[in-house]
Scaffold this motif. Structure first.
Motif, PDB file in Angstrom:
ATOM      1  N   VAL A 114       0.859  -1.188   0.000  1.00 40.23           N
ATOM      2  CA  VAL A 114       0.000   0.000   0.000  1.00 40.23           C
ATOM      3  C   VAL A 114       0.893   1.236   0.000  1.00 40.23           C
ATOM      4  CG1 VAL A 114      -1.796   1.306   1.200  1.00 40.23           C
ATOM      5  CG2 VAL A 114      -1.821  -1.206   1.255  1.00 40.23           C
ATOM      6  N   ALA A 115       0.714   2.090  -0.992  1.00 48.63           N
ATOM      7  CA  ALA A 115       1.457   3.345  -1.076  1.00 48.63           C
ATOM      8  C   ALA A 115       0.540   4.493  -0.679  1.00 48.63           C
ATOM      9  CB  ALA A 115       1.987   3.573  -2.488  1.00 48.63           C
ATOM     10  N   ALA A 116       1.104   5.498  -0.047  1.00 48.78           N
ATOM     11  CA  ALA A 116       0.330   6.668   0.372  1.00 48.78           C
ATOM     12  C   ALA A 116       1.104   7.929   0.062  1.00 48.78           C
ATOM     13  CB  ALA A 116       0.011   6.605   1.866  1.00 48.78           C
ATOM     14  N   ARG A 117       0.370   8.934  -0.404  1.00 48.29           N
ATOM     15  CA  ARG A 117       0.907  10.277  -0.566  1.00 48.29           C
ATOM     16  C   ARG A 117      -0.076  11.232   0.090  1.00 48.29           C
ATOM     17  NH1 ARG A 117       4.912  10.850  -0.862  1.00 48.29           N
ATOM     18  NH2 ARG A 117       4.575  13.077  -1.075  1.00 48.29           N
ATOM     19  N   ASP A 118       0.449  12.259   0.711  1.00 47.74           N
ATOM     20  CA  ASP A 118      -0.362  13.302   1.329  1.00 47.74           C
ATOM     21  C   ASP A 118      -0.160  14.582   0.526  1.00 47.74           C
ATOM     22  OD1 ASP A 118      -1.655  14.298   4.150  1.00 47.74           O
ATOM     23  OD2 ASP A 118      -0.268  15.779   3.326  1.00 47.74           O
ATOM     24  N   ILE A 119      -1.248  15.235   0.135  1.00 46.43           N
ATOM     25  CA  ILE A 119      -1.167  16.359  -0.804  1.00 46.43           C
ATOM     26  C   ILE A 119      -2.076  17.493  -0.338  1.00 46.43           C
ATOM     27  CG2 ILE A 119      -1.420  17.083  -3.214  1.00 46.43           C
ATOM     28  CD1 ILE A 119      -1.549  13.411  -2.625  1.00 46.43           C
ATOM     29  N   TRP A 120      -1.626  18.726  -0.502  1.00 50.73           N
ATOM     30  CA  TRP A 120      -2.441  19.893  -0.172  1.00 50.73           C
ATOM     31  C   TRP A 120      -3.747  19.877  -0.960  1.00 50.73           C
ATOM     32  CZ3 TRP A 120      -2.857  24.313  -3.692  1.00 50.73           C
ATOM     33  CH2 TRP A 120      -2.245  24.090  -4.923  1.00 50.73           C
ATOM     34  N   SER A 121      -4.793  20.387  -0.358  1.00 48.88           N
ATOM     35  CA  SER A 121      -6.096  20.483  -1.031  1.00 48.88           C
ATOM     36  C   SER A 121      -6.917  21.548  -0.300  1.00 48.88           C
ATOM     37  CB  SER A 121      -6.825  19.134  -1.003  1.00 48.88           C
ATOM     38  OG  SER A 121      -8.070  19.225  -1.660  1.00 48.88           O
ATOM     39  N   PRO A 122      -6.748  22.808  -0.650  1.00 44.22           N
ATOM     40  CA  PRO A 122      -7.369  23.883   0.115  1.00 44.22           C
ATOM     41  C   PRO A 122      -8.887  23.875   0.031  1.00 44.22           C
ATOM     42  CG  PRO A 122      -6.346  24.746  -1.883  1.00 44.22           C
ATOM     43  CD  PRO A 122      -5.923  23.320  -1.778  1.00 44.22           C
ATOM     44  N   SER A 123      -9.527  23.979   1.192  1.00 37.66           N
ATOM     45  CA  SER A 123     -10.986  24.069   1.259  1.00 37.66           C
ATOM     46  C   SER A 123     -11.441  25.505   1.037  1.00 37.66           C
ATOM     47  CB  SER A 123     -11.469  23.599   2.631  1.00 37.66           C
ATOM     48  OG  SER A 123     -11.188  22.239   2.840  1.00 37.66           O
ATOM     49  N   ARG A 124     -12.708  25.670   0.708  1.00 34.01           N
ATOM     50  CA  ARG A 124     -13.255  27.006   0.506  1.00 34.01           C
ATOM     51  C   ARG A 124     -13.141  27.813   1.804  1.00 34.01           C
ATOM     52  NH1 ARG A 124     -19.043  26.626  -1.651  1.00 34.01           N
ATOM     53  NH2 ARG A 124     -19.020  28.884  -1.299  1.00 34.01           N
ATOM     54  N   GLN A 125     -13.050  29.133   1.665  1.00 34.55           N
ATOM     55  CA  GLN A 125     -12.716  29.989   2.796  1.00 34.55           C
ATOM     56  C   GLN A 125     -13.729  29.869   3.934  1.00 34.55           C
ATOM     57  OE1 GLN A 125      -9.801  31.733   2.999  1.00 34.55           O
ATOM     58  NE2 GLN A 125     -10.418  31.999   5.138  1.00 34.55           N
ATOM     59  N   GLU A 126     -15.009  29.654   3.605  1.00 31.84           N
ATOM     60  CA  GLU A 126     -16.013  29.548   4.669  1.00 31.84           C
ATOM     61  C   GLU A 126     -15.716  28.380   5.602  1.00 31.84           C
ATOM     62  OE1 GLU A 126     -18.423  31.120   1.061  1.00 31.84           O
ATOM     63  OE2 GLU A 126     -16.617  29.923   1.455  1.00 31.84           O
ATOM     64  N   LEU A 127     -15.216  27.267   5.066  1.00 32.98           N
ATOM     65  CA  LEU A 127     -14.884  26.130   5.918  1.00 32.98           C
ATOM     66  C   LEU A 127     -13.666  26.429   6.778  1.00 32.98           C
ATOM     67  CD1 LEU A 127     -15.455  23.089   3.521  1.00 32.98           C
ATOM     68  CD2 LEU A 127     -16.850  23.772   5.474  1.00 32.98           C
ATOM     69  N   VAL A 128     -12.693  27.110   6.211  1.00 33.44           N
ATOM     70  CA  VAL A 128     -11.523  27.497   6.990  1.00 33.44           C
ATOM     71  C   VAL A 128     -11.940  28.443   8.124  1.00 33.44           C
ATOM     72  CG1 VAL A 128      -9.259  28.601   6.914  1.00 33.44           C
ATOM     73  CG2 VAL A 128     -10.031  27.201   4.985  1.00 33.44           C
ATOM     74  N   ASP A 129     -12.845  29.366   7.818  1.00 35.43           N
ATOM     75  CA  ASP A 129     -13.326  30.296   8.852  1.00 35.43           C
ATOM     76  C   ASP A 129     -14.041  29.548   9.974  1.00 35.43           C
ATOM     77  OD1 ASP A 129     -12.302  32.403   7.406  1.00 35.43           O
ATOM     78  OD2 ASP A 129     -14.214  32.927   6.462  1.00 35.43           O
ATOM     79  N   ILE A 130     -14.824  28.533   9.618  1.00 32.01           N
ATOM     80  CA  ILE A 130     -15.512  27.739  10.646  1.00 32.01           C
ATOM     81  C   ILE A 130     -14.488  27.042  11.536  1.00 32.01           C
ATOM     82  CG2 ILE A 130     -16.953  25.688  11.015  1.00 32.01           C
ATOM     83  CD1 ILE A 130     -18.498  26.484   8.467  1.00 32.01           C
ATOM     84  N   ALA A 131     -13.443  26.491  10.933  1.00 32.28           N
ATOM     85  CA  ALA A 131     -12.407  25.821  11.722  1.00 32.28           C
ATOM     86  C   ALA A 131     -11.737  26.796  12.688  1.00 32.28           C
ATOM     87  CB  ALA A 131     -11.374  25.191  10.799  1.00 32.28           C
TER      88      ALA A 131
END
Length: 533
Positions: A114-131
């Motif tokens: 099993v191979a795994a890669r982790d990659i950036w994937s920016p969420s929409r700003q409203e979700l970031v604001d909720i976080a």
């Protein structure tokens, strides 16, 4: 916000969240019927190769997960249950991401193939604001999830289900959105971790497909995904989109439009060189790779080291070679300890038990290393050459005058890799013979010795190339010194000076449009003039 107002651009801390590349080539599109997974991490810190053995834990064991209050979205560390038995895996570890406890990993390759890669994937700003509004956040971070997948998953599907279950049960500590690519010899799964509300989604990618995550994304996703094979998601994935008015309830959801950001994100054009921003378009990259099919290991190595994205920001590079007919001990992770643009890939089979000290962690680029004298226990390790530092030096010299040095350096490195590829059949035949005779320990010693020899040979090559390029640079140009004065105690020019000259997106790179046709096949520069060393 008034209709004519412009959205405020958030003040970046360091470089914006545009990190890492993940590539999946299904086995129906490869030259030898294997699954190929390539990519790199994108971090400014120390990097080293880690071979993590199988481990056993007591029944009540836990692991610490999450982020601290120093993270961009503050959090608190918690614990989750540890597995009783964990798998062996190979990874590239690194030491720094704000508020994320080290060592950090983006994945790798485990003993189950099993191979795994982790990659950036920016969420929409409203979700970031909720976080941010709900901080402090808790739950596993991206590295915790990648590590758990490597420790526990026996298939790509199991990895996706496991990560989703952990988020459902414990939450997710985010820096603004993230993704994972899990693959085995049969298929891949794309997993997107959105920035808030425990939202996640996963989609199967078949053996006749190519997927490039740069950033990670999922487009079409059925609203009735729970009744369909090949899809997974959080219970609120559909309902929350409808509640927010981000989806009209008709047909499928386009998750990238509903929960993500357009790519390449417009704001990033201001931070990075234009060629680099333009390259981060996964659909265009997928079309290139489909045209290259059938894709070989050496093809993907060349693609990962392409100057359009292989820069000083590339912390390490990997290509996983997963063959359905190979013993699991021979599943192989080709690893470049730092940026592939000036670093050879070296094959590391799962059966390998160690790497040379030169490829283990050193003080260079490790946070707070300058605050204290060396622990005597680490003296012998620190006395060795540090491979990351050697190949960084080669990158800096080569990229200062790429029209003089990039092709010759690439040619030397790819000739070295071609030699390693030519040796694999013989080495693996000897390993299989030992396995057939039940001599597992001897097989491990054989492969480990081969890995040590190859890694040290790659380092010797890197050192020779550094010496040659530096000598020719001194003779022809001299060593360029930085402009301005350093602030007290800093190793780089004062931030205000660097910003005035370069902006946030300042990077060392070897890209020159007039030098190459892209993508560049492996071995294209084998006939380049030799460097004298």
């Amino acid at each position: 916000m008034p209709a004519n107002a412009q959205p405020e651009t958030p003040e970046p801390v360091g470089h914006p969240n545009s990190k890492s590349l993940g590539i999946y080539i299904g086995h129906e599109l490869t030259a030898d019927g294997s699954t190929l997974v390539g990519g790199f991490g994108h971090e400014p810190s120390s990097h080293w190769i880690e071979i993590v053995p199988r481990r056993s834990f007591p029944e009540d064991a836990t692991m610490k997960v999450g982020v601290t209050d120093a993270a961009r979205i503050p959090g608190e560390l918690t614990t989750i249950p540890q597995a009783r038995q964990t798998a062996k895996y190979i990874t590239s570890n690194y030491s720094e991401f704000a508020g994320f406890p080290p060592p950090l990993t983006n994945g790798g390759l485990n003993e189950y193939g099993v191979a795994a890669r982790d990659i950036w994937s920016p969420s929409r700003q409203e979700l970031v604001d909720i976080a941010k509004q709900n901080a402090p956040q808790s739950g596993p971070n991206y590295s915790d999830l990648a590590r758990v997948a490597m420790e526990r998953a026996t298939s790509a599907r199991e990895a996706a289900a496991l990560v989703g279950r952990l988020i459902d049960e414990h939450g997710f500590s985010t820096y603004g959105g993230n993704s994972h690519l899990f693959a085995d010899s049969e298929e891949a799964w794309v997993f997107i971790n959105y920035a808030a509300k425990g939202l996640w989604a996963a989609k199967r990618i078949g053996p006749d497909e190519v997927r490039v995550m740069y950033p990670g994304y999922i487009h079409a996703f059925p609203a009735d995904f729970k009744q369909r094979d090949g899809y997974m998601g959080s219970d609120n994935l559909v309902s929350f989109a409808r509640e927010q008015g981000w989806w009209d309830g008709e047909g499928s959801l386009n998750l990238q439009e509903v929960y993500g950001k357009p790519f390449p994100a417009d704001v990033e054009q201001d931070y990075y060189p234009q060629f680099y921003a333009d390259a981060r378009n996964p659909v265009a990259r997928e079309a290139e790779l489909r045209e290259m099919a059938p894709v070989s290991v050496k093809d993907l190595m060349a693609y990962v080291r392409d100057p359009r994205w292989s820069t000083d920001f590339t912390g390490y590079s990997q290509v996983a070679h997963i063959r359905p007919d190979a013993p699991k001990q021979l599943h192989t992770l080709w690893t470049a300890i730092t940026s592939g643009i000036t670093t050879p890939f070296v094959p590391i089979p799962i059966a390998t038990t160690s790497v040379p000290p030169e490829f283990s962690q050193h003080r260079y680029m490790t946070k707070n290393a300058s605050s204290h004298f060396l622990d005597p226990d680490y003296g012998p390790l620190e006395a060795t050459r540090y491979a990351t530092r050697t190949f960084k030096r080669l990158l800096y010299h080569t990229c200062e005058h790429p029209s003089d040095f990039l092709h010759p350096v690439t040619g030397e490195i790819e000739r070295f890799e071609t030699g390693l590829l030519a040796q694999r059949d013989d080495v693996e035949a000897r390993a299989k013979a030992l396995l057939a005779d039940g001599k597992t320990d001897a097989m491990q010693r054989l492969l480990t010795r081969d890995v040590h020899d190859n890694l040290l040979a790659s380092l010797n090559l890197g050192q020779d190339l550094v010496q040659a390029v530096e000598q020719q640079t001194r003779t022809k140009y001299g060593i360029r010194m930085p402009e301005g004065e350093r602030a007290a105690g800093e190793t780089t020019p004062a931030t205000s000076q660097a910003m005035a000259r370069h902006g946030w997106g300042a990077m060392i790179h070897c890209y020159q449009k007039e030098l190459d046709e892209y993508p560049r096949p492996h071995g294209l520069y084998n006939d380049s003039p030799d460097l004298t060393y």
